[in-house]
Design an enzyme around this catalytic site. Structure first.
Site, PDB file in Angstrom:
ATOM      1  N   GLN A 284       0.814  -1.215   0.000  1.00 37.64           N
ATOM      2  CA  GLN A 284       0.000   0.000   0.000  1.00 37.64           C
ATOM      3  C   GLN A 284       0.849   1.268   0.000  1.00 37.64           C
ATOM      4  OE1 GLN A 284      -0.119  -2.273   2.455  1.00 37.64           O
ATOM      5  NE2 GLN A 284       0.217  -1.303   4.415  1.00 37.64           N
TER       6      GLN A 284
ATOM      7  N   GLY B 286       1.594   3.663  -3.183  1.00 38.08           N
ATOM      8  CA  GLY B 286       0.651   4.678  -3.643  1.00 38.08           C
ATOM      9  C   GLY B 286       0.046   5.520  -2.540  1.00 38.08           C
ATOM     10  N   HIS B 287       0.343   5.191  -1.267  1.00 32.86           N
ATOM     11  CA  HIS B 287      -0.308   5.887  -0.142  1.00 32.86           C
ATOM     12  C   HIS B 287       0.716   6.269   0.917  1.00 32.86           C
ATOM     13  CE1 HIS B 287      -3.207   6.556   3.194  1.00 32.86           C
ATOM     14  NE2 HIS B 287      -4.060   6.778   2.222  1.00 32.86           N
ATOM     15  N   PHE B 288       1.459   7.186   0.797  1.00 35.63           N
ATOM     16  CA  PHE B 288       1.723   8.079  -0.336  1.00 35.63           C
ATOM     17  C   PHE B 288       3.199   7.910  -0.675  1.00 35.63           C
ATOM     18  CE2 PHE B 288      -1.689   9.912   2.206  1.00 35.63           C
ATOM     19  CZ  PHE B 288      -2.684  10.070   1.262  1.00 35.63           C
TER      20      PHE B 288
ATOM     21  N   VAL C  77       1.848   6.578   4.686  1.00 32.06           N
ATOM     22  CA  VAL C  77       0.917   6.552   5.813  1.00 32.06           C
ATOM     23  C   VAL C  77       0.035   5.313   5.644  1.00 32.06           C
ATOM     24  CG1 VAL C  77      -1.007   7.743   6.942  1.00 32.06           C
ATOM     25  CG2 VAL C  77       0.884   9.077   5.993  1.00 32.06           C
TER      26      VAL C  77
END
Length: 146
Positions: free
Chosen positions: A45, A48-50, A55
């Site tokens: 994750q 892309g986050h972030f 986070v």
């Protein structure tokens, strides 16, 4: 303590969606469980986050609390009889995020049984990092016999 192999025998989840690394404590007299989730930069994750400020997504924190609650529900049921069930995440109420969870954090997931009606179980849950509450929610799980 319950290790990852035992957790995998309880939960149907697998990588990348198994979000409980270890069960630290289970108190079946008080119907409370404490689990551990290590947050690492290698988790998918974070691409892309972030990308420049990783986070942990809130929805995954909620899912990790639900998985802890599912393990507790399983442990409570096994105490009474052999359990051949699966626990589905059915809802979350009173969700709060109080601080970001980032790679390097260890989240202590705590779930406490609140009530059961038919096959719907309610739990009060929270995730703590360094002794401070990062997230909390009332989690509802639905138990389905297999």
């Amino acid at each position: 303590m319950i290790n990852i192999e035992e957790i995998q025998s309880i939960l149907a989840h697998r990588y990348p969606f198994l979000l409980v690394d270890r069960v630290i404590a289970v108190d079946l007299e008080k119907n409370i469980i404490e689990c551990l989730k290590n947050i690492t930069a290698n988790e998918p994750q974070f691409t892309g986050h972030f990308p420049d400020h990783p986070v942990m997504p809130g929805v995954l924190l909620i899912e990790s609390m639900a998985q802890a609650a599912g393990i507790l529900g399983y442990q409570m049921k096994v105490r009474q009889e052999e359990d051949n069930s699966i626990y589905y995440f059915a809802g979350a109420d009173k969700v709060r995020f109080r601080r970001p969870v980032v790679p390097g954090d260890q989240v202590i997931l705590r779930a406490e049984f609140v009530a059961m009606k038919r096959n719907i179980w309610k739990f009060s849950c929270e995730g703590q990092v360094d002794g401070k509450i990062a997230c909390s929610a009332e989690i509802t799980c639905a138990r389905k016999e297999l």
